[in-house]
Design a protein around this motif. Structure first.
Motif, PDB file in Angstrom:
ATOM      1  N   LYS A 126      -5.189 -24.873  -0.673  1.00 51.84           N
ATOM      2  CA  LYS A 126      -6.208 -25.043   0.360  1.00 51.84           C
ATOM      3  C   LYS A 126      -5.791 -24.364   1.667  1.00 51.84           C
ATOM      4  CE  LYS A 126      -7.524 -29.489  -1.621  1.00 51.84           C
ATOM      5  NZ  LYS A 126      -7.421 -30.959  -1.443  1.00 51.84           N
ATOM      6  N   ILE A 127      -4.506 -24.436   2.006  1.00 46.17           N
ATOM      7  CA  ILE A 127      -4.021 -23.769   3.225  1.00 46.17           C
ATOM      8  C   ILE A 127      -4.245 -22.270   3.124  1.00 46.17           C
ATOM      9  CG2 ILE A 127      -1.955 -23.192   4.561  1.00 46.17           C
ATOM     10  CD1 ILE A 127      -0.888 -25.997   3.929  1.00 46.17           C
ATOM     11  N   TYR A 128      -3.884 -21.692   1.988  1.00 49.80           N
ATOM     12  CA  TYR A 128      -4.086 -20.252   1.792  1.00 49.80           C
ATOM     13  C   TYR A 128      -5.568 -19.893   1.874  1.00 49.80           C
ATOM     14  CZ  TYR A 128       0.593 -18.630   0.502  1.00 49.80           C
ATOM     15  OH  TYR A 128       1.917 -18.251   0.535  1.00 49.80           O
ATOM     16  N   MET A 129      -6.407 -20.667   1.192  1.00 47.11           N
ATOM     17  CA  MET A 129      -7.840 -20.361   1.180  1.00 47.11           C
ATOM     18  C   MET A 129      -8.425 -20.450   2.587  1.00 47.11           C
ATOM     19  SD  MET A 129      -8.905 -19.422  -1.761  1.00 47.11           S
ATOM     20  CE  MET A 129      -8.790 -19.635  -3.540  1.00 47.11           C
ATOM     21  N   GLY A 130      -7.988 -21.440   3.355  1.00 44.02           N
ATOM     22  CA  GLY A 130      -8.480 -21.566   4.715  1.00 44.02           C
ATOM     23  C   GLY A 130      -8.103 -20.376   5.573  1.00 44.02           C
ATOM     24  N   ARG A 168      -9.708 -32.401   2.793  1.00 43.46           N
ATOM     25  CA  ARG A 168     -10.071 -31.084   3.307  1.00 43.46           C
ATOM     26  C   ARG A 168      -9.131 -30.601   4.410  1.00 43.46           C
ATOM     27  NH1 ARG A 168     -15.942 -32.335   5.342  1.00 43.46           N
ATOM     28  NH2 ARG A 168     -14.669 -34.023   6.226  1.00 43.46           N
ATOM     29  N   ALA A 169      -8.237 -31.482   4.881  1.00 40.73           N
ATOM     30  CA  ALA A 169      -7.382 -31.149   6.018  1.00 40.73           C
ATOM     31  C   ALA A 169      -6.553 -29.887   5.812  1.00 40.73           C
ATOM     32  CB  ALA A 169      -6.481 -32.340   6.364  1.00 40.73           C
ATOM     33  N   PRO A 170      -5.940 -29.668   4.631  1.00 42.74           N
ATOM     34  CA  PRO A 170      -5.157 -28.427   4.468  1.00 42.74           C
ATOM     35  C   PRO A 170      -5.996 -27.170   4.658  1.00 42.74           C
ATOM     36  CG  PRO A 170      -4.610 -29.994   2.752  1.00 42.74           C
ATOM     37  CD  PRO A 170      -5.818 -30.543   3.451  1.00 42.74           C
ATOM     38  N   PHE A 171      -7.238 -27.192   4.164  1.00 46.89           N
ATOM     39  CA  PHE A 171      -8.118 -26.036   4.346  1.00 46.89           C
ATOM     40  C   PHE A 171      -8.399 -25.825   5.833  1.00 46.89           C
ATOM     41  CE2 PHE A 171     -12.137 -23.757   4.545  1.00 46.89           C
ATOM     42  CZ  PHE A 171     -12.037 -22.828   3.528  1.00 46.89           C
ATOM     43  N   GLN A 172      -8.623 -26.930   6.566  1.00 50.35           N
ATOM     44  CA  GLN A 172      -8.864 -26.840   8.005  1.00 50.35           C
ATOM     45  C   GLN A 172      -7.647 -26.281   8.728  1.00 50.35           C
ATOM     46  OE1 GLN A 172     -10.169 -31.081   8.204  1.00 50.35           O
ATOM     47  NE2 GLN A 172     -11.835 -30.281   9.455  1.00 50.35           N
ATOM     48  N   PHE A 173      -6.452 -26.698   8.295  1.00 46.66           N
ATOM     49  CA  PHE A 173      -5.240 -26.142   8.896  1.00 46.66           C
ATOM     50  C   PHE A 173      -5.155 -24.646   8.623  1.00 46.66           C
ATOM     51  CE2 PHE A 173      -0.710 -24.929   8.225  1.00 46.66           C
ATOM     52  CZ  PHE A 173      -0.334 -24.933   9.563  1.00 46.66           C
ATOM     53  N   GLY A 174      -5.454 -24.249   7.404  1.00 49.08           N
ATOM     54  CA  GLY A 174      -5.425 -22.831   7.067  1.00 49.08           C
ATOM     55  C   GLY A 174      -6.381 -22.027   7.928  1.00 49.08           C
ATOM     56  N   GLN A 175      -7.517 -22.613   8.276  1.00 51.30           N
ATOM     57  CA  GLN A 175      -8.484 -21.917   9.111  1.00 51.30           C
ATOM     58  C   GLN A 175      -7.956 -21.646  10.515  1.00 51.30           C
ATOM     59  OE1 GLN A 175     -11.844 -24.668   8.341  1.00 51.30           O
ATOM     60  NE2 GLN A 175     -13.000 -22.863   7.726  1.00 51.30           N
ATOM     61  N   GLY A 212     -18.179 -34.063  -2.460  1.00 54.55           N
ATOM     62  CA  GLY A 212     -19.198 -33.149  -2.930  1.00 54.55           C
ATOM     63  C   GLY A 212     -19.143 -31.822  -2.199  1.00 54.55           C
ATOM     64  N   SER A 213     -19.824 -30.818  -2.755  1.00 58.55           N
ATOM     65  CA  SER A 213     -19.845 -29.489  -2.144  1.00 58.55           C
ATOM     66  C   SER A 213     -20.359 -29.486  -0.711  1.00 58.55           C
ATOM     67  CB  SER A 213     -20.668 -28.524  -3.003  1.00 58.55           C
ATOM     68  OG  SER A 213     -20.046 -28.317  -4.252  1.00 58.55           O
ATOM     69  N   PRO A 214     -21.400 -30.296  -0.377  1.00 60.04           N
ATOM     70  CA  PRO A 214     -21.883 -30.294   1.015  1.00 60.04           C
ATOM     71  C   PRO A 214     -20.806 -30.652   2.024  1.00 60.04           C
ATOM     72  CG  PRO A 214     -23.495 -31.327  -0.412  1.00 60.04           C
ATOM     73  CD  PRO A 214     -22.268 -31.108  -1.254  1.00 60.04           C
ATOM     74  N   ALA A 215     -19.910 -31.569   1.657  1.00 58.70           N
ATOM     75  CA  ALA A 215     -18.834 -31.953   2.571  1.00 58.70           C
ATOM     76  C   ALA A 215     -17.892 -30.788   2.819  1.00 58.70           C
ATOM     77  CB  ALA A 215     -18.064 -33.143   2.006  1.00 58.70           C
ATOM     78  N   TRP A 216     -17.650 -29.980   1.789  1.00 59.37           N
ATOM     79  CA  TRP A 216     -16.795 -28.816   1.943  1.00 59.37           C
ATOM     80  C   TRP A 216     -17.493 -27.713   2.725  1.00 59.37           C
ATOM     81  CZ3 TRP A 216     -11.717 -28.128   0.881  1.00 59.37           C
ATOM     82  CH2 TRP A 216     -11.083 -29.143   0.168  1.00 59.37           C
ATOM     83  N   GLN A 217     -18.787 -27.579   2.521  1.00 59.67           N
ATOM     84  CA  GLN A 217     -19.509 -26.508   3.197  1.00 59.67           C
ATOM     85  C   GLN A 217     -19.652 -26.744   4.692  1.00 59.67           C
ATOM     86  OE1 GLN A 217     -22.954 -26.319   0.492  1.00 59.67           O
ATOM     87  NE2 GLN A 217     -22.352 -24.201   0.035  1.00 59.67           N
ATOM     88  N   THR A 218     -19.400 -27.978   5.144  1.00 56.63           N
ATOM     89  CA  THR A 218     -19.385 -28.198   6.591  1.00 56.63           C
ATOM     90  C   THR A 218     -18.217 -27.461   7.240  1.00 56.63           C
ATOM     91  OG1 THR A 218     -18.059 -30.227   6.355  1.00 56.63           O
ATOM     92  CG2 THR A 218     -20.462 -30.471   6.364  1.00 56.63           C
ATOM     93  N   LEU A 219     -17.190 -27.132   6.439  1.00 62.24           N
ATOM     94  CA  LEU A 219     -16.038 -26.389   6.962  1.00 62.24           C
ATOM     95  C   LEU A 219     -16.293 -24.889   6.973  1.00 62.24           C
ATOM     96  CD1 LEU A 219     -13.095 -28.181   5.106  1.00 62.24           C
ATOM     97  CD2 LEU A 219     -14.185 -28.810   7.264  1.00 62.24           C
ATOM     98  N   ALA A 220     -17.137 -24.425   6.060  1.00 60.24           N
ATOM     99  CA  ALA A 220     -17.402 -22.989   5.935  1.00 60.24           C
ATOM    100  C   ALA A 220     -18.800 -22.823   5.357  1.00 60.24           C
ATOM    101  CB  ALA A 220     -16.357 -22.324   5.037  1.00 60.24           C
ATOM    102  N   GLY A 221     -19.780 -22.764   6.243  1.00 61.08           N
ATOM    103  CA  GLY A 221     -21.163 -22.708   5.811  1.00 61.08           C
ATOM    104  C   GLY A 221     -21.520 -21.465   5.036  1.00 61.08           C
ATOM    105  N   ASN A 222     -20.703 -20.423   5.160  1.00 69.02           N
ATOM    106  CA  ASN A 222     -20.975 -19.171   4.438  1.00 69.02           C
ATOM    107  C   ASN A 222     -20.248 -19.113   3.105  1.00 69.02           C
ATOM    108  OD1 ASN A 222     -18.370 -18.966   5.391  1.00 69.02           O
ATOM    109  ND2 ASN A 222     -18.610 -16.906   6.263  1.00 69.02           N
ATOM    110  N   SER A 223     -19.840 -20.265   2.588  1.00 70.62           N
ATOM    111  CA  SER A 223     -19.025 -20.291   1.371  1.00 70.62           C
ATOM    112  C   SER A 223     -19.618 -21.213   0.315  1.00 70.62           C
ATOM    113  CB  SER A 223     -17.596 -20.754   1.691  1.00 70.62           C
ATOM    114  OG  SER A 223     -17.000 -19.930   2.666  1.00 70.62           O
TER     115      SER A 223
END
Length: 344
Positions: free
Chosen positions: A149-153, A74-81, A177-188
């Protein structure tokens, strides 16, 4: 990969500030800069020089190293954020989101395409619901998930100003799983193994336009008040702007835009005229903005800029840019370099 694309991958087109921010991000997670920069033809000194630009090949090698060294997918998404508008060198534009939500969504595509040219994007909308689809133009191979993932973040971070829900789809798999990803973006909502990598997001507080809105307009146009007809024309202008921004090159013609809006060319011209503008005026305005961004914020050759914006050659682009601004592309680039060389 064809030869021309291979050569283009060695052209410096992306600001080194992105690589610097990425190495800093990874260092906080225990990955040293020298490990990330191994075999990339980049030095730590290069990254601190914000006048430097990197080639696609250099960025690919950097992210290739990072992919092996990451302990959390998930790190690239976090960087994108972390990449908000100011991080893209666009300080001052973020406020536009509060005044014109639709414009902010278009800006995401416009500025990411220029500042972070690792992927292309296709923007479309239905009423107040937008979709941004990511397109791999560089044959990124096994680092494609990382870049996506960087772009999406970054899209999530910027668009959260005007959107409160995101449906994010990835064309690859995940081990989490999806719950692990949703900790990064609860509205997603996160979905994997989809046909495309894309994000769909409705604007806050604005219901989507009904699918039969165009038919309703045609049936009721004779009894609509003038302000309602003006609203429809303004809506058409915004849609045309978005379509031009998503593809400002040669395929961007009045006929093609009308076809994508599912209206006749004549109706399109009537709407634009009612709003006090024309297709030519809108296209030139957007091409001028794109050109100025390329000239000031990148080192993309003038010939490449001309091609991206739909000109057959550099001379035609130079002539048009002079007509738009009163100066030449070369002069704008020289002025930008002088400003960047001025001590802060």
């Amino acid at each position: 990969m064809d030869i021309s694309n291979s050569i283009a991958q060695d052209v410096p087109i992306m600001s080194a500030r992105y690589a610097q921010r990425f190495t800093q991000f990874m260092e906080k997670r225990g990955v040293k800069a020298h490990a990330l920069l191994k075999n990339t033809d980049m030095s730590e000194e290069l990254l601190t020089n914000h006048e430097s630009f990197l080639s696609i090949n250099q960025v690919i090698r950097l992210l290739d190293n990072a992919t092996w060294l990451m302990t959390d997918e998930r790190a690239p998404f976090q960087f994108g954020q972390q990449l908000d508008l100011p991080s893209h060198g666009l300080l001052g534009f973020a406020v536009l989101g509060h005044e014109n939500p639709r414009q902010l969504i278009s800006m995401i595509v416009q500025y990411l395409r220029v500042g972070l040219p690792l992927m292309d994007m296709d923007l479309s909308s239905t009423g107040s619901t937008f979709r941004i689809r990511l397109i791999d133009t560089w044959d990124l191979g096994h680092i494609l998930p990382c870049v996506t993932k960087i772009y999406m973040g970054s899209i999530h971070r910027i668009a959260s100003q005007v959107c409160d829900h995101f449906d994010i789809e990835f064309s690859f798999s995940t081990t989490m799983g999806s719950p692990a990803w949703q900790t990064l973006a609860g509205n997603s909502e996160f979905r994997f193994n989809q046909t495309y990598s894309q994000v769909t997001m409705p604007l806050m507080g604005r219901p989507a336009k009904p699918n039969d809105a165009s038919l309703e307009f045609l049936m009721a146009r004779n009894r609509q008040p003038q302000e309602e007809r003006n609203r429809e024309s303004d809506e058409t202008v915004m849609q045309v702007r978005e379509l031009i921004m998503s593809q400002p090159g040669r395929p961007c013609t009045t006929d093609n835009i009308a076809r994508r809006l599912n209206i006749s060319t004549r109706t399109l011209r009537q709407h634009l005229s009612a709003a006090g503008t024309s297709f030519r005026q809108l296209r030139n305005e957007i091409r001028e903005n794109f050109a100025t961004l390329y000239l000031k914020d990148t080192s993309v050759p003038l010939e490449s800029i001309a091609s991206k914006l739909g000109f057959s050659d550099q001379a035609g682009f130079t002539k048009a840019y002079r007509a738009w601004t009163g100066t030449t592309p070369g002069d704008i680039r020289k002025q930008a370099r002088k400003v960047n060389n001025t001590p802060g």
